[in-house]
Design an enzyme around this catalytic site. Structure first.
Site, mmCIF file in Angstrom:
data_model
loop_
_atom_site.group_PDB
_atom_site.id
_atom_site.type_symbol
_atom_site.label_atom_id
_atom_site.label_comp_id
_atom_site.label_asym_id
_atom_site.label_seq_id
_atom_site.Cartn_x
_atom_site.Cartn_y
_atom_site.Cartn_z
ATOM 1 N N GLY A 1 41.579 37.518 49.877
ATOM 2 C CA GLY A 1 41.830 36.534 48.858
ATOM 3 C C GLY A 1 40.444 35.946 48.218
ATOM 4 N N SER A 2 40.585 34.948 47.646
ATOM 5 C CA SER A 2 39.279 34.217 47.002
ATOM 6 C C SER A 2 38.090 34.078 47.874
ATOM 7 C CB SER A 2 39.714 32.883 46.342
ATOM 8 O OG SER A 2 40.508 33.180 45.488
ATOM 9 N N THR A 3 38.387 34.202 49.371
ATOM 10 C CA THR A 3 37.319 33.746 50.425
ATOM 11 C C THR A 3 36.338 34.826 50.081
ATOM 12 O OG1 THR A 3 38.552 34.994 52.208
ATOM 13 C CG2 THR A 3 38.373 32.620 51.797
#
Length: 489
Positions: free
Chosen positions: A218-220
Site C-alpha cells: 500500500g502507501s508505505t
C-alpha cells in the site's frame, strides 16, 4: 578335485571376495555417509544424548534442555516464552526435525561442528561431558516483547520487524498467531497430536509472517517512489510543487487514479503528498519515471531478492515489463507490488541511515561451550538507495507525516520520529478487509537512529472503517521504538 567341486569352490570364493569388497566399501567409502544419514537411528540418538547449546538474547538463554521421560533420546529441547520467540528460534523436535536457527546452526548447538573439534577433543581428554555451543542473537528482548504483545492485543494476524539502521542488526522479529515449539519437541503421541494440530490450523501459526509472507505494501511503498523521484532528479526538494493535476487519468486508460477523501493533492509538494498520502501524485511520479527507473530504485532497497538473515526470507516483488498505468499503480503499492515486513523495515532503515542500507542479520556470533567465539558477524553494507542529501530530505518528509499527518500515533516525547502509514487493498476487487501498515524510525538528540520498524496487521474481523495503518499499526511501532530507546539508557 573333480570339475563340479572345483566350480563350486570358485563360486564360493567369488562370493567371499564380493562380501569382502562390499564390507570394505561400506566401512571405508560409505562410512561417513551412513554415519550421518538422517535415517540412521544412531545419529538421532547421539544428537539428543547430551544437552543442546542455547540460543541467547541479551545475554540470557531463550532455550534449554530437559531430560526426556521415555524413549532412547536422553534430552529434549525446551523453550522460554516459546510463541514469542518461535519466529527467531524455529523448532528442534525429536520427531519432526528442526527449522530456522535451530536447523541452520545445528552443528554448533549439538557440538558436532568441525570448528569445535579442538574443544571437543580437549573435553574428551579431561573427561568433561560433551556440550553444545551457543548462538548469540542480535535481538532485543524488550523490543520483541513489545512487538509480540502489540500483535496479540490486536488479535488478528500480523508481523513486526525492527532493525538497527547503522548495523542491520535485527532487534525484533515477531509473528502472530504463533506456536510453542516445546509442544512437539519430544517423540510421544502428545507431541504428534500437537504437531498435527498446528499444521492443520486455519490461522497457520507456524508461518513466519515477518520473513515468508509477502503483502501488498500500500502507501508505505510511496517512500520508495519518493526516493526514486529525488534520486532521478524528477524533483529536487521536499517543498517543490509537483506536476500533479487533478483529476489525473492513467496513461492508455480512461481511469482516473483517485485519492482517499478531500485532501490537497493537486500539484502538491512531495512533503504534502506524503503527509496526505496522495495516490495521484505518487502514481504520476511512477508513470513519469517509468518502469525501468522505478524497478532500479526498488532493487536498491532489496526488492526482487531473497534476504538471508541467516534464515531465508521470501523475495519482495516489483515487476518488470509494466506499462505506464501498471507502473503508476505499482508505485503506490498496488498492482503486483508485494513486500515482506522485513523488506519494508529495510526501506525505513535505509532512509534513517542517511541512504545507506545495511544487510539485515540476527546472529551476532557463534560460541563454543566455554563461550569462546567461533564466528563473529560483521556489519555489511548492502547498497545505497539514496544519497545522504536525498535521504535527509525524505527524513524531513516522513517526520511531517508523524508530526502533522496520518502517523501521529507514533509520536514519542523528546524523540524525532519519521513514519509512513499504509492501508493496502486485499481480496478480489478489494472485497476483503485491507492490510494496515506502518513503517517508521526514531532519531535521538545526538542524530543517531537506534531503530527502524515495520508493522503489518491483517485483521479479518475488524470493522473495515476502523482499519488503518495509523490506527492499528503505528501504536505497535511506537512501543517497539520506545523499548529499544529505553534499553539504551
Amino acid at each position: 578335485m573333480n570339475k563340479p567341486l572345483r566350480r563350486i569352490a570358485i563360486f564360493c570364493g567369488l562370493l567371499v571376495l564380493a562380501l569382502l569388497i562390499r564390507d570394505n566399501y561400506l566401512q571405508y567409502v560409505q562410512a561417513g555417509q551412513l554415519a550421518s544419514d538422517k535415517d540412521n537411528r544412531r545419529v538421532a540418538i547421539e544428537r539428543y544424548a547430551h544437552p543442546r547449546g542455547d540460543i541467547i538474547v541479551d545475554g540470557n538463554p531463550i532455550t534449554g534442555s530437559a531430560v526426556a521421560k521415555s524413549g532412547d533420546f536422553k534430552y529434549k529441547r525446551t523453550y522460554k516464552n516459546g510463541p514469542m520467540w518461535a519466529p527467531v528460534t524455529g523448532y528442534s523436535s525429536q520427531a519432526f526435525d528442526s527449522s530456522q536457527l535451530e536447523k541452520l546452526d545445528d552443528g554448533i548447538l549439538t557440538g558436532n561442528d568441525d570448528r569445535l573439534f579442538f574443544r571437543n577433543t580437549l573435553d574428551m581428554v579431561t573427561g568433561k561431558p560433551k556440550q553444545g555451543g551457543n548462538v548469540v542473537t542480535t535481538l532485543n528482548a524488550a523490543a520483541q516483547k513489545a512487538a509480540y504483545d502489540g500483535l496479540a492485543k490486536q488479535g488478528g494476524k500480523g508481523a513486526v520487524v525492527a532493525l538497527e539502521p547503522s548495523t542491520g542488526k535485527i532487534l525484533a522479529m515477531a509473528s502472530y498467531p504463533s506456536y510453542d515449539p516445546s509442544s512437539f519437541s519430544g517423540y510421544s503421541d502428545s507431541d504428534a497430536k500437537a504437531w498435527n494440530s498446528l499444521r492443520d490450523a486455519k490461522a497457520d501459526p507456524m508461518q513466519n509472517r515477518a520473513l515468508r509472507e509477502i503483502y501488498p505494501p500500500g502507501s508505505t511503498f510511496k517512500v520508495v517512489t519518493a526516493a526514486a523521484a529525488l534520486e532521478n532528479g524528477l524533483y529536487k526538494s521536499a517543498d517543490e510543487k509537483t506536476n500533479s493535476p487533478l483529476p489525473w487519468t492513467m496513461p492508455g486508460t480512461t481511469t482516473q487514479l483517485k485519492n482517499e477523501g478531500n485532501i490537497p493533492c493537486e500539484n502538491a509538494t512531495l512533503r504534502t503528498a506524503l503527509q496526505y498520502s496522495c495516490n495521484s501524485v505518487f502514481g504520476k511520479i511512477g508513470s513519469d519515471l517509468g518502469n525501468d527507473k522505478m524497478l532500479a530504485e526498488a532493487k536498491k532497497f532489496g526488492f526482487d531478492s531473497e534476504q538471508l538473515t541467516p534464515v531465508r526470507s521470501n523475495a519482495s516483488v516489483f515487476s518488470d515489463n509494466m506499462n505506464q498505468s501498471q507502473t503508476a499503480l505499482s508505485s503506490i503499492g498496488q498492482y503486483n507490488t508485494a513486500a515482506t515486513p522485513l523488506q519494508m523495515a529495510m526501506v525505513a532503515s535505509a532512509v534513517a541511515n542517511d541512504g545507506k542500507l545495511m544487510k539485515p542479520y540476527m546472529v551476532d556470533k557463534l560460541q563454543s561451550s566455554n563461550l569462546d567465539t567461533v564466528e563473529q558477524t560483521q556489519p555489511q553494507e548492502m547498497s545505497r538507495p539514496l544519497s545522504s542529501q536525498n535521504a535527509q530530505i525524505l527524513q524531513s518528509m516522513m517526520q511531517t507525516v508523524v508530526e502533522q499527518g496520518t502517523g501521529t500515533n507514533a509520536k514519542i516525547d523528546g524523540v524525532t520520529v519519521g513514519g509512513k502509514t499504509g492501508t493496502a487493498q486485499h481480496g478480489v476487487a478489494n472485497s476483503a478487509n485491507p492490510y494496515a501498515w506502518f513503517l517508521s524510525y526514531a532519531k535521538l538528540s545526538d542524530g543517531s537512529s537506534p531503530v527502524a520498524v515495520a508493522v503489518v496487521i491483517e485483521d479479518g474481523s475488524a470493522n473495515r472503517d476502523d482499519i488503518s495503518g495509523g490506527g492499528l499499526a503505528a501504536p505497535i511501532a511506537k512501543d517497539v521504538m520506545q523499548a529499544v530507546i529505553n534499553s539504551k539508557k
